[in-house]
Design an enzyme around this catalytic site. Structure first.
Site, PDB file in Angstrom:
ATOM      1  N   TYR A 189     -26.626  -0.434  -3.900  1.00 44.97           N
ATOM      2  CA  TYR A 189     -27.607  -0.566  -4.936  1.00 44.97           C
ATOM      3  C   TYR A 189     -27.570  -1.804  -5.984  1.00 44.97           C
ATOM      4  O   TYR A 189     -28.556  -2.559  -6.322  1.00 44.97           O
ATOM      5  CB  TYR A 189     -27.777   0.757  -5.639  1.00 44.97           C
ATOM      6  CG  TYR A 189     -28.480   0.892  -6.901  1.00 44.97           C
ATOM      7  CD1 TYR A 189     -29.932   0.896  -6.884  1.00 44.97           C
ATOM      8  CD2 TYR A 189     -27.915   0.489  -8.277  1.00 44.97           C
ATOM      9  CE1 TYR A 189     -30.589   0.858  -8.021  1.00 44.97           C
ATOM     10  CE2 TYR A 189     -28.661   0.675  -9.355  1.00 44.97           C
ATOM     11  CZ  TYR A 189     -30.264   0.689  -9.139  1.00 44.97           C
ATOM     12  OH  TYR A 189     -30.793   0.596 -10.223  1.00 44.97           O
ATOM     13  N   LYS A 215       0.845  -1.192  -0.070  1.00 41.54           N
ATOM     14  CA  LYS A 215      -0.054   0.001  -0.027  1.00 41.54           C
ATOM     15  C   LYS A 215       0.721   1.233   0.049  1.00 41.54           C
ATOM     16  O   LYS A 215       2.025   1.040   0.517  1.00 41.54           O
ATOM     17  CB  LYS A 215      -0.822   0.027   1.301  1.00 41.54           C
ATOM     18  CG  LYS A 215      -2.045   0.929   1.245  1.00 41.54           C
ATOM     19  CD  LYS A 215      -3.123   0.044   0.600  1.00 41.54           C
ATOM     20  CE  LYS A 215      -4.495   1.053   0.644  1.00 41.54           C
ATOM     21  NZ  LYS A 215      -5.620   0.250  -0.120  1.00 41.54           N
ATOM     22  N   GLY A 249     -26.859   1.054   3.247  1.00 39.86           N
ATOM     23  CA  GLY A 249     -26.021   1.965   2.473  1.00 39.86           C
ATOM     24  C   GLY A 249     -26.288   1.575   0.909  1.00 39.86           C
ATOM     25  O   GLY A 249     -26.067   0.438   0.496  1.00 39.86           O
TER      26      GLY A 249
HETATM   27  P1  NAD Z   1     -20.445   4.543  -1.672  1.00 41.81           P
HETATM   28  O1  NAD Z   1     -19.867   5.771  -0.849  1.00 41.81           O
HETATM   29  O2  NAD Z   1     -20.935   4.795  -2.996  1.00 41.81           O
HETATM   30  O3  NAD Z   1     -21.656   4.214  -0.796  1.00 41.81           O
HETATM   31  C1  NAD Z   1     -21.956   3.957   0.518  1.00 41.81           C
HETATM   32  C2  NAD Z   1     -23.391   4.537   1.098  1.00 41.81           C
HETATM   33  O4  NAD Z   1     -23.411   4.688   2.355  1.00 41.81           O
HETATM   34  C3  NAD Z   1     -23.578   6.043   0.662  1.00 41.81           C
HETATM   35  O5  NAD Z   1     -24.876   6.087  -0.196  1.00 41.81           O
HETATM   36  C4  NAD Z   1     -23.800   6.535   1.974  1.00 41.81           C
HETATM   37  O6  NAD Z   1     -24.762   7.996   2.004  1.00 41.81           O
HETATM   38  C5  NAD Z   1     -24.154   5.532   2.863  1.00 41.81           C
HETATM   39  N1  NAD Z   1     -23.935   5.641   4.284  1.00 41.81           N
HETATM   40  C6  NAD Z   1     -23.004   6.516   4.978  1.00 41.81           C
HETATM   41  N2  NAD Z   1     -23.390   6.124   6.331  1.00 41.81           N
HETATM   42  C7  NAD Z   1     -24.651   5.548   6.399  1.00 41.81           C
HETATM   43  C8  NAD Z   1     -25.157   5.174   7.540  1.00 41.81           C
HETATM   44  N3  NAD Z   1     -24.780   5.326   8.908  1.00 41.81           N
HETATM   45  N4  NAD Z   1     -26.290   4.351   7.385  1.00 41.81           N
HETATM   46  C9  NAD Z   1     -26.787   4.032   6.102  1.00 41.81           C
HETATM   47  N5  NAD Z   1     -26.165   4.637   5.037  1.00 41.81           N
HETATM   48  C10 NAD Z   1     -24.977   5.271   5.081  1.00 41.81           C
HETATM   49  O7  NAD Z   1     -19.487   3.538  -1.369  1.00 41.81           O
HETATM   50  P2  NAD Z   1     -19.333   1.991  -2.233  1.00 41.81           P
HETATM   51  O8  NAD Z   1     -18.600   2.015  -3.063  1.00 41.81           O
HETATM   52  O9  NAD Z   1     -20.927   1.266  -2.366  1.00 41.81           O
HETATM   53  O10 NAD Z   1     -18.746   1.126  -0.888  1.00 41.81           O
HETATM   54  C11 NAD Z   1     -19.210   0.698   0.221  1.00 41.81           C
HETATM   55  C12 NAD Z   1     -18.619  -0.045   1.167  1.00 41.81           C
HETATM   56  O11 NAD Z   1     -17.979  -1.064   0.773  1.00 41.81           O
HETATM   57  C13 NAD Z   1     -17.382   0.914   1.492  1.00 41.81           C
HETATM   58  O12 NAD Z   1     -17.347   0.711   2.975  1.00 41.81           O
HETATM   59  C14 NAD Z   1     -16.174   0.468   0.905  1.00 41.81           C
HETATM   60  O13 NAD Z   1     -15.088   0.747   1.656  1.00 41.81           O
HETATM   61  C15 NAD Z   1     -16.470  -0.958   0.737  1.00 41.81           C
HETATM   62  N6  NAD Z   1     -15.909  -1.603  -0.557  1.00 41.81           N
HETATM   63  C16 NAD Z   1     -16.176  -1.085  -1.673  1.00 41.81           C
HETATM   64  C17 NAD Z   1     -15.538  -1.381  -2.848  1.00 41.81           C
HETATM   65  C18 NAD Z   1     -15.850  -0.983  -4.201  1.00 41.81           C
HETATM   66  O14 NAD Z   1     -15.501  -1.532  -5.157  1.00 41.81           O
HETATM   67  N7  NAD Z   1     -16.576   0.085  -4.412  1.00 41.81           N
HETATM   68  C19 NAD Z   1     -14.605  -2.651  -2.568  1.00 41.81           C
HETATM   69  C20 NAD Z   1     -14.494  -3.360  -1.378  1.00 41.81           C
HETATM   70  C21 NAD Z   1     -15.010  -2.675  -0.367  1.00 41.81           C
END
Ligand code: NAD
Length: 350
Positions: free
Chosen positions: A190, A80, A184
């Protein structure tokens, strides 16, 4: 500031500090373990208060990447990088090119990618100095979307596969009629909801912003729930897809679901909570195992000879890996997060 004595040092192979006086870049690259292959891990830019804070973060994150890559069956190790500074103020092309020279100095033993504070444009500037960058272009997608470089579709597909496998293991059932509460409705939440809906799951969704919720209600008939209630619903599965530490000392006593399977990183506020879940008979899909679709995606996007099908087949392995974790957790009566760590260590230790 100590390095070898640092509580997060944990046998890192290589930790390097870099300063470029022309651009002001201050960065650290940490390589935890390369037994399975060159290290892969994103570059994070954050306004760390000091270099000690940055060092703690990079050591913790690079170690996590070793475990994640091993469990995702990647021929990669864990590494990292962190850049100290505010990504909205201190970044420009020359700055990121300097970062590219730092990455290049590792001769391919560290491959960088996107993380918080870093964009595809930043990576393209890095890529002018080194070929050891992943995520600058995208060719493959598992959900029929146009590839954009955003790994969220692959992450969501992997969580779907893992959740389905966990439901089969715990409830001996398919997804039809299974009640799932998703915390979330962002990029991953979604897309997870869409796939679950297509297999007949009954959905409950919460977010702190309304956009994703309205779509989930209209498109999937999901029931909207207040964020403070989503984790304590009487459902079969909760899927944390928001921020870290969803499972903490406050939320844990109220959980009524039999399964926790979601995308968020660091879902357990403390590692010991895994054992508490185990004792309560709640099956927890270890976060770094079930959310590995994104890293698998990044790995395949770097290959010119991969395909949508090859990417999908690789992500499908998340289901088998989780089965192995659950089986051993039952045999040894231990928490799934502990078992996952042990399996990863067996895979990357020589
Ligand atoms: P994102 O930011 O698009 O979605 C996160 C959603 O959670 C947002 O809509 C936000 O408004 C909502 N949120 C925040 N706090 C909240 C709460 N207290 N209650 C309800 N909703 C809440 O992020 P993402 O890309 O969808 O990723 C989601 C999670 O998965 C994160 O923790 C991210 O680190 C993890 N993740 C994502 C990926 C990826 O490819 N995007 C890969 C590995 C891990």
């Amino acid at each position: 500031m100590s390095v070898f004595e640092h509580p997060e040092f944990d046998s890192h192979e290589h930790v390097a500090f870099f300063h470029d006086s022309a651009t002001g870049l201050k960065a650290i690259i940490a390589i935890h373990n390369t037994n399975l292959g060159p290290s892969l891990g994103g570059c994070r830019m954050w306004p760390y208060l000091n270099s000690a804070e940055a060092l703690t973060d990079v050591l913790r994150l690079s170690k996590g990447m070793t475990y994640k890559a091993a469990m995702a069956n990647l021929q990669q190790g864990g590494g990292k990088s962190v850049i100290i500074g505010d990504p909205r103020q201190h970044k420009n092309e020359a700055f990121m090119q300097a970062m590219g020279r730092f990455v290049e100095s590792f001769n391919g033993q560290y491959v960088t990618a996107e993380d918080s504070g870093i964009t595809v444009a930043d990576l393209q500037a890095v890529a002018t100095q080194t070929q050891h960058v992943a995520g600058t272009h995208a060719l493959y997608n598992v959900l029929g979307e146009t590839p954009t470089g955003n790994p969220a579709p692959s992450t969501a597909y992997g969580v779907f596969v893992g959740l389905k496998q966990t439901v089969k293991h715990v409830l001996n059932s398919n997804l039809n009629g299974v009640k799932v509460a998703i915390q979330g409705m962002g990029h991953v939440g979604y897309r997870l909801a869409k796939q679950l809906h297509e297999e007949g799951a009954e959905l409950y969704v919460a977010d702190i912003f309304p956009e994703g919720l309205a779509k989930a209600e209209q498109e999937f008939g999901a029931k909207i729930v207040a964020p403070e209630d989503i984790l304590s619903l009487p459902v079969d599965v909760i899927a944390p897809c928001a921020m870290g530490s969803a499972i903490n000392d406050e939320s844990l006593p109220d959980i009524r679901a039999k399964i926790i399977a979601g995308a968020a990183n660091n879902q357990l506020a403390r590692e010991e909570l895994g054992q508490a879940l185990h004792q309560r008979g709640i099956c927890y899909a270890p976060d770094y195992v079930i959310n590995a679709g994104g890293i698998i995606d990044i790995y395949h996007q770097k290959k010119s000879d991969s395909s949508d099908d090859a990417l999908r087949a690789h992500i499908d392995q998340i289901g088998d890996t989780l089965s192995e974790v659950y089986q051993r957790a039952e045999e040894q009566s231990l928490a799934t997060n502990i078992i996952a760590n042990r399996i990863a260590e067996e895979r990357f230790s020589k």
